[in-house]
Design a protein around this motif. Structure first.
Motif, short mmCIF file in Angstrom:
data_model
loop_
_atom_site.label_atom_id
_atom_site.label_comp_id
_atom_site.label_asym_id
_atom_site.label_seq_id
_atom_site.Cartn_x
_atom_site.Cartn_y
_atom_site.Cartn_z
N HIS A 4 -4.42 4.76 6.50
CA HIS A 4 -4.36 3.30 6.54
C HIS A 4 -4.35 2.89 8.00
O HIS A 4 -3.76 3.56 8.85
N TRP A 54 0.83 -1.20 0.00
CA TRP A 54 0.00 0.00 0.00
C TRP A 54 0.87 1.26 0.00
O TRP A 54 0.61 2.20 -0.75
N LYS A 55 1.92 1.29 0.83
CA LYS A 55 2.78 2.47 0.87
C LYS A 55 3.43 2.71 -0.49
O LYS A 55 3.53 3.86 -0.95
N VAL A 97 0.84 4.20 -2.83
CA VAL A 97 0.52 5.58 -2.48
C VAL A 97 1.64 6.52 -2.91
O VAL A 97 1.40 7.59 -3.48
N PRO A 107 -2.49 10.57 3.45
CA PRO A 107 -2.69 9.13 3.32
C PRO A 107 -3.39 8.59 4.57
O PRO A 107 -3.21 9.09 5.68
N LEU A 140 -5.65 6.68 -6.74
CA LEU A 140 -5.98 6.26 -5.39
C LEU A 140 -7.48 6.24 -5.19
O LEU A 140 -8.24 6.94 -5.87
N ASP A 167 -8.04 5.35 0.62
CA ASP A 167 -6.60 5.51 0.80
C ASP A 167 -6.23 6.85 1.41
O ASP A 167 -5.05 7.08 1.72
N VAL A 168 -7.19 7.75 1.56
CA VAL A 168 -6.85 9.10 1.99
C VAL A 168 -7.80 9.57 3.08
O VAL A 168 -8.87 9.00 3.30
N TRP A 191 1.03 9.53 -5.55
CA TRP A 191 0.78 10.77 -4.81
C TRP A 191 0.90 12.01 -5.67
O TRP A 191 0.23 13.03 -5.43
#
Length: 854
Positions: free
Chosen positions: A839, A734-735, A738, A837, A776, A780-781, A742
């Motif tokens: 999560h 996921w990171k 993102v 972000p 995204l 995710d945000v 971004w």
């Protein structure tokens, strides 16, 4: 003749006295007076001669004396009772048991130094003393901590003075067999060892000593083993000694070797492997690199292993100045982790990136240990509220786009271990007039008003008198070491006075702590010391790092002033400041002085120790004093903030110090009522104990660490490693996604309603944010409205945030978010919208350092 080999012959105790061995080997005796009293009663003169160390006492007593004690039924019963008391202490559940199954089964605490007792000199100053108090309080609370550090063959150094007052260092070699340590051994009896690879095909081996600190095992790695070449044997020769290469090898051994020692400890004893790893300052940061290697070996990628390790790691910074951080050349790190010495599964480029100062103002050629520590820990903290703010400013480059208050470095203010640092007389007074809960649980401070004035004043004079006696003895010994003859030193028997206001100042001697601020106007200081009605006396101590020539000059300047026959009965400099000296110095001082250059004192726990003994603080508003000074528990020295000329600033603050001492401190101390007592002074003592007592305890500090950092880290670590590390794998994926996406995130447009031309308290502002998320999803945000006061230049000072909920999607990654907030502040006010972000695996929204503002 010189011996070719040196070793310690241990005594064989008669069977009735066998429990004395366990009592001597568990360092609980260092904070448990009944156990020390038991050993002292065996031979009071020998007890003093061996510097009050139980193991040394047992080795010093003759077989005849031990046999006689074994025949003394009353003494044997005391031994049995003491052993039973220790066993009860070790086995009772304690506070930690009440946390239930979610509490981590074990917590590793890494530090380059530990100050437990003067009998185990493995510390240089506040960092080590703090680490020691952390372990002791963890033991008292039954927190399952395992300490990890290094064993230094000569400790830090022993300080003495030359005839002209220059600091001199000696390094007496310590025999670990004569210390309260035991060697970890394999099943066949051979020493258990760990090793770390070095460049050029060399290996650094270390045996592991264990000190038992109450319930807490402390593992200390020792490179002085025959397996090593001569250079490797000297890696643990002294604390903070040698150059950069030497320091780097020490930190590799502490971090990488320390993790391997923990695995060794678990294999040999069956102890659970730690679920949380606490890095006490950046020195031990390589521990996380080793843990990444372990996870890669189990099948994770580097990125997945990094997430698994970060989740369960806590990092504490103690450094308020960049110069205090260990930094190595990138080429050095490349040599130790690349070339012919790679760490399997951990590319050297990734390690270099962890410590890179790749932010504005950073040096691209260095590797920063604190930066690595922060990047490898999901949770980080400073050691006072002010230090947390300073740290957020120091390291804000790691989180670009966030204002300093949002940088994810929290604060847990240090504390001190009361059973170690509070004089027995103070405990006895509390027990008599308040109850036993005061020393045991930190409760009852609010009842200090029940203690009679006369009793407080009598106890304070006893403690002051003990300090005077100790200072006279130490001063005479120092002069003999400086080359004076016995005939010259008759004056030392009259140095200091047990009835004179006594101010203490003792700490390490870097420039920012300003040892010599009190000397800015020598004649003014002399007038305070020699005042005919309200004299003041000063007891001063401190060590300068052997390589710090400036610090040594400051000490020499202080010593030369104190050598002046006109004032030497009122001011003394005592060399070789250590735990043993501190145990009489803190309780014996009426006032504890601290005058660092603000805001460079991270915490400054010495003043806490003085306060618990009924001393008052006289300090710059820095460290812990900045948050807990209330106007009635001491005095705040005004600071000349904004004055750029350092000499002028020192002059101004020194003048303020002189005025406070003369017109407030001394005046109040000598203001006596009809009983001959300083009633207003005693009111301040009571208020100090009531207001500061519960706050400055290390038990409070450790519970804060457990509740605020260890428990969340344990939960995060378990989540990351559950189901074959599915959580770590998913978070890493996921990171990465993102970060890749971004650049496509932006706030397109913001609308608001609910406020007319004249906004009023209570008005509700409705906000709509139109946001493009690119690739995204809304999950995710987090889209927030941030509101607060604004400056004349429209700089927003946030006072609150509100999450905007997704309301509508328009396709192509465009969305509308909505929410509202109520106006609760008058004056210039504003808001903005931002995207962060989001999560479940993140500790804070700022963790990735990614943000898009409107």
């Amino acid at each position: 003749m010189r011996a070719i080999r040196r070793f310690t012959v241990r005594t064989v105790l008669p069977a009735p006295l066998a429990p004395l061995g366990d009592l001597a080997s568990n360092l609980r005796w260092s904070w448990h007076k009944p156990t020390r009293d038991l050993f002292e009663s065996m031979d009071p003169a020998a007890w003093v001669a061996v510097h009050r160390e139980p193991g040394a006492l047992l080795g010093a007593l003759s077989t005849e004396r031990l046999d006689a004690l074994a025949q003394d039924a009353r003494f044997v019963e005391r031994v049995r009772a003491a052993a039973a008391d220790l066993q009860a202490y070790l086995s009772r559940p304690g506070w930690y048991a009440g946390l239930g199954a979610e509490a981590p089964a074990a917590i590793a605490y890494f530090s380059m130094e530990f100050g437990i007792t003067g009998a185990l000199p493995q510390y240089s100053g506040g960092l080590g003393i703090l680490a020691g108090d952390h372990l002791k309080s963890a033991s008292d609370l039954a927190v399952p901590v395992v300490g990890v550090g290094l064993f230094y063959a000569t400790g830090y150094f022993t300080q003495s003075l030359s005839r002209d007052g220059w600091q001199q260092e000696t390094y007496p070699v310590l025999d670990p067999d004569g210390l309260p340590l035991s060697l970890l051994r394999e099943g066949d009896g051979s020493p258990a060892k760990v090793s770390v690879d070095l460049p050029g095909g060399r290996r650094l081996h270390a045996q592991v000593w264990k000190a038992q600190v109450g319930r807490v095992p402390l593992l200390l790695l020792d490179s002085d083993v025959e397996d090593n070449d001569e250079a490797a044997r000297g890696v643990t020769d002294r604390l903070y000694g040698g150059g950069g290469e030497h320091r780097l090898q020490q930190e590799l051994l502490c971090g990488i070797g320390g993790v391997r020692a923990l695995r060794l400890w678990s294999r040999l004893t069956g102890a659970p492997e730690p679920e949380v790893y606490h890095t006490n300052e950046g020195h031990a940061g390589f521990l996380s690199v080793e843990r990444i290697r372990e996870q890669v070996e189990r099948g994770l990628t580097f990125e997945e292993a990094l997430e698994a390790v970060r989740a369960a790691t806590v990092f504490t910074t103690h450094t308020p100045v960049p110069a205090g951080i260990d930094r190595f050349g990138r080429d050095q790190i490349g040599l130790y982790f690349g070339g012919d010495n790679p760490l399997p599964g951990v590319p050297v480029e990734r390690i270099l990136a962890l410590g890179a100062e790749d932010y504005p103002g950073g040096d691209p050629n260095v590797f920063n240990m604190a930066v690595m520590g922060l990047r490898l820990a999901q949770r980080a903290n400073g050691v006072s509220q002010l230090h947390g703010a300073v740290s957020r400013g120091m390291f804000d480059g790691l989180w670009p786009g966030f204002d300093d208050p949002e940088v994810p470095i929290s604060s847990i203010t240090n504390g001190v271990h009361a059973p170690t640092w509070v004089a027995p007389e103070v405990f006895a007074m509390g027990k008599q007039y308040i109850g036993p809960e005061l020393p045991r649980e930190g409760l009852g401070f609010e009842k200090v008003g029940q203690v009679p004035d006369e009793e407080i004043w009598r106890t304070r004079r006893v403690l002051r008198g003990r300090l005077v006696d100790d200072a006279r003895r130490r001063l005479k010994l120092s002069w003999l070491q400086r080359g004076a003859s016995e005939a010259e030193l008759a004056w030392t028997k009259d140095v200091l006075d047990p009835d004179v206001l006594t101010i203490g100042f003792a700490r390490r001697v870097p420039t920012y702590k300003r040892l010599t601020l009190m000397l800015r106007d020598p004649e003014r200081l002399k007038s305070l010391l020699l005042h005919p009605q309200r004299p003041v006396q000063l007891v001063i101590a401190g060590k300068s790092h052997p390589a710090d020539e400036t610090g040594k000059r400051l000490i020499q300047q202080m010593v030369r002033f104190a050598d002046d026959p006109a004032v030497r009965h009122r001011i003394v400099f005592l060399p070789n400041y250590d735990i043993t000296m501190a145990l009489s110095l803190y309780p014996g001082c009426d006032v504890w002085l601290n005058n660092p250059l603000r805001p460079f004192e991270a915490c400054g726990t010495s003043g806490m120790k003085a306060a618990l003994n009924g001393g008052l603080n006289l300090s710059i508003l820095d460290g812990w004093w900045d948050e807990w000074f209330d106007g009635g528990n001491g005095w705040a020295i005004p600071t000349a903030d904004g004055v750029d000329d350092p000499d002028h600033r020192d002059d101004l603050e020194a003048a303020a110090l002189y005025d406070l001492v003369e017109n407030s401190v001394a005046a109040r101390f000598y203001d006596r009522d009809e009983r001959g007592l300083p009633a207003r002074w005693l009111e301040m003592v009571r208020h100090t104990l009531a207001s500061l007592g519960p706050k400055v305890l290390a038990s409070r500090m450790v519970t804060d660490y457990v509740e605020q950092l260890y428990l969340p880290a344990a939960r995060a670590g378990r989540s990351a490693l559950a189901s074959s590390a599915a959580g770590a794998r998913e978070l890493a994926r996921w990171k990465a996604s993102v970060r890749d996406a971004w650049s496509g995130v932006r706030v397109d447009h913001v609308e608001s309603s609910g406020v007319g031309d004249s906004a009023q308290i209570g008005d509700v502002v409705h906000v709509r944010g139109f946001v493009s998320l690119g690739d995204l999803d809304v999950e995710d945000v987090e889209v927030q409205v941030v509101h607060g006061r604004v400056s004349e230049s429209d700089e927003l000072r946030p006072s609150g945030t509100v999450r905007l909920a997704p309301a509508e999607s328009f396709g192509n990654g465009r969305h509308r978010f909505e929410g509202q907030f109520t106006l609760r502040q008058t004056g210039p006010f504003g808001y903005t919208v931002r995207v962060l972000p989001r999560h479940a695996g993140l500790a804070t929204a700022a963790e990735l350092g990614l943000v898009v503002n409107a």
